[in-house]
Design an enzyme around this catalytic site. Structure first.
Site, PDB file in Angstrom:
ATOM      1  N   HIS A  78      64.349  40.233  89.916  1.00 13.63           N
ATOM      2  CA  HIS A  78      63.767  39.100  89.181  1.00 13.63           C
ATOM      3  C   HIS A  78      63.406  37.978  90.147  1.00 13.63           C
ATOM      4  CE1 HIS A  78      63.574  36.202  85.719  1.00 13.63           C
ATOM      5  NE2 HIS A  78      63.889  35.349  86.691  1.00 13.63           N
ATOM      6  N   GLU A  79      64.328  37.639  91.052  1.00 14.70           N
ATOM      7  CA  GLU A  79      64.099  36.537  91.976  1.00 14.70           C
ATOM      8  C   GLU A  79      63.091  36.900  93.071  1.00 14.70           C
ATOM      9  OE1 GLU A  79      65.049  33.436  91.552  1.00 14.70           O
ATOM     10  OE2 GLU A  79      65.875  34.165  89.665  1.00 14.70           O
ATOM     11  N   HIS A 111      59.670  36.239  91.812  1.00 13.50           N
ATOM     12  CA  HIS A 111      59.298  34.827  91.944  1.00 13.50           C
ATOM     13  C   HIS A 111      58.877  34.517  93.386  1.00 13.50           C
ATOM     14  CE1 HIS A 111      60.408  33.576  87.988  1.00 13.50           C
ATOM     15  NE2 HIS A 111      61.698  33.755  88.146  1.00 13.50           N
TER      16      HIS A 111
END
Length: 203
Positions: A17-18, A21
């Site tokens: 998820h990170e 980003h």
């Protein structure tokens, strides 16, 4: 076994998820996350203890945000919104991928402890990713949904909105505290219906 599988899933899916980003920000001109060593699968770089606990305990939570310098973007509001959306989109992609795998495997594997644990890992992986994706779309600072919403606000409203990140986190922690201490399901009424709907579609 379910506890071990959940912990393994959290250590795998939170970093992805990170990374979504950070890598999206990098593609849009901001290499802050890359320089900070956050484009890595090492879970220790990404996991927030409180967010991971909530993800484990209630099925939704958050990670340690990757550092982003919006001044490196060509269009701050637009690129912040795109970068924010990349995290939940990664989770929904992973959930769909795991659901495809789950639906293929469930009718083809022979019954055994190993195969049952594999199916359990895939199923919990779907749940964790759907929970991460849906929760982070809430338009409340500092969650991803607030930055996505910010892309559609006027410049003045966007500036005021971004000043409330710290207050938003305090508000979230108060809500979770009320839920835990008094068993009043505030966020769960908002979060669980879309999670159940998406799970019923995927699996």
């Amino acid at each position: 076994m379910e506890i071990l599988i959940k912990l393994l899933g959290i250590m795998l899916f939170i970093p992805l998820h990170e990374i979504a980003h950070g890598y999206t920000a990098y593609l849009l001109g901001d290499d802050t996350a890359k320089k900070a060593g956050r484009l890595t699968l090492n879970p220790l770089k990404h996991i927030s203890i409180i967010g991971a606990f909530l993800l484990f305990y209630v099925g939704f939570g958050w990670a340690k945000p990757v550092p982003i310098n919006p001044h490196n973007f060509k269009n701050i509001k637009r690129d912040m919104a795109i970068t924010a959306a990349a995290g939940p989109l990664m989770n929904f992609f992973l959930a769909a991928l795991l659901a495809f795998l789950f639906n293929k495997l469930r009718f083809s594997l022979a019954v055994s402890n190993l195969n049952n644990n594999l199916l359990l890992f895939v199923y919990i992986g779907i749940q964790l990713n759907v929970g991460l994706g849906i929760f982070n779309l809430i338009p409340l600072p500092p969650l991803d949904g607030s930055k996505i919403l910010g892309g559609f606000l006027s410049d003045s409203a966007f500036a005021k909105f971004t000043l409330n990140e710290e207050k938003g986190m305090i508000f979230l922690l108060i809500i979770f505290g009320i839920e835990y201490l008094f068993d009043i399901n505030i966020l769960r009424y908002v979060i669980y219906p879309p999670i159940k709907l998406i799970m019923s579609i995927l699996v």
